[in-house]
Design a protein around this motif. Sequence first.
Motif, PDB file in Angstrom:
ATOM      1  N   ASN A  89       0.923  -1.099   0.109  1.00  0.00           N
ATOM      2  CA  ASN A  89      -0.130   0.012  -0.161  1.00  0.00           C
ATOM      3  C   ASN A  89       0.802   1.335  -0.021  1.00  0.00           C
ATOM      4  O   ASN A  89       1.670   1.403   0.849  1.00  0.00           O
ATOM      5  N   GLY A  90       0.495   2.284  -0.881  1.00  0.00           N
ATOM      6  CA  GLY A  90       1.247   3.458  -0.691  1.00  0.00           C
ATOM      7  C   GLY A  90       2.450   3.481  -2.026  1.00  0.00           C
ATOM      8  O   GLY A  90       2.701   2.747  -2.447  1.00  0.00           O
ATOM      9  N   SER A  91       3.252   4.705  -2.035  1.00  0.00           N
ATOM     10  CA  SER A  91       3.983   5.085  -2.644  1.00  0.00           C
ATOM     11  C   SER A  91       5.433   3.996  -2.103  1.00  0.00           C
ATOM     12  O   SER A  91       5.566   3.643  -1.053  1.00  0.00           O
ATOM     13  N   LEU A  92       6.419   4.344  -3.029  1.00  0.00           N
ATOM     14  CA  LEU A  92       7.676   3.824  -2.804  1.00  0.00           C
ATOM     15  C   LEU A  92       8.267   4.118  -1.505  1.00  0.00           C
ATOM     16  O   LEU A  92       8.670   3.326  -0.605  1.00  0.00           O
ATOM     17  N   GLN A  93       8.239   5.336  -1.337  1.00  0.00           N
ATOM     18  CA  GLN A  93       8.965   5.811  -0.145  1.00  0.00           C
ATOM     19  C   GLN A  93       8.101   5.901   1.024  1.00  0.00           C
ATOM     20  O   GLN A  93       8.573   5.788   2.189  1.00  0.00           O
TER      21      GLN A  93
END
Length: 145
Positions: free
Chosen positions: A11-15
């Motif tokens: 879930n979510g962006s890479l960072q």
Amino acid sequence: MPTRTARTAWNGSLQEGSGQVELSSSKVGTFDVSFPKRAADEAGGTTSPEELIAAAHSSCYAMALSSEIGKAGGTTESLEVTAEVTLGQQDGAPTITGIALTVRGEVGGLDAGGFEKAAQAAKAGCPVSKALAAVDITLDASLVS
């Protein structure tokens, strides 16, 4: 031969994102993953693809070496295998840049030369070593008394 499965939910962006990898075939566990912790010196309670590759490689290599010792007429008493998988940068992208296998063995019926020969044969024949052939794999093998 069987097929083994793992599954990752992200879930979510890479960072800012995170996920969990599940060892689906064995059902022995679900482990947190995070890119910032993957790229950090301290894992902080999360695993990474590199750690999972290290686990796969060390266990596969131990099995392959035990087989090669038997083929050479020796008896495996114990093997301690460590795989260090290094994540580096290549052409500006995260890349697995090397794997260092270290094995210490207690073996009956083989001298140091016979053990080294078996260790090299195991490195060449290990299915995980073959799958990772694009990566530089080093081997440090020795008998312990």
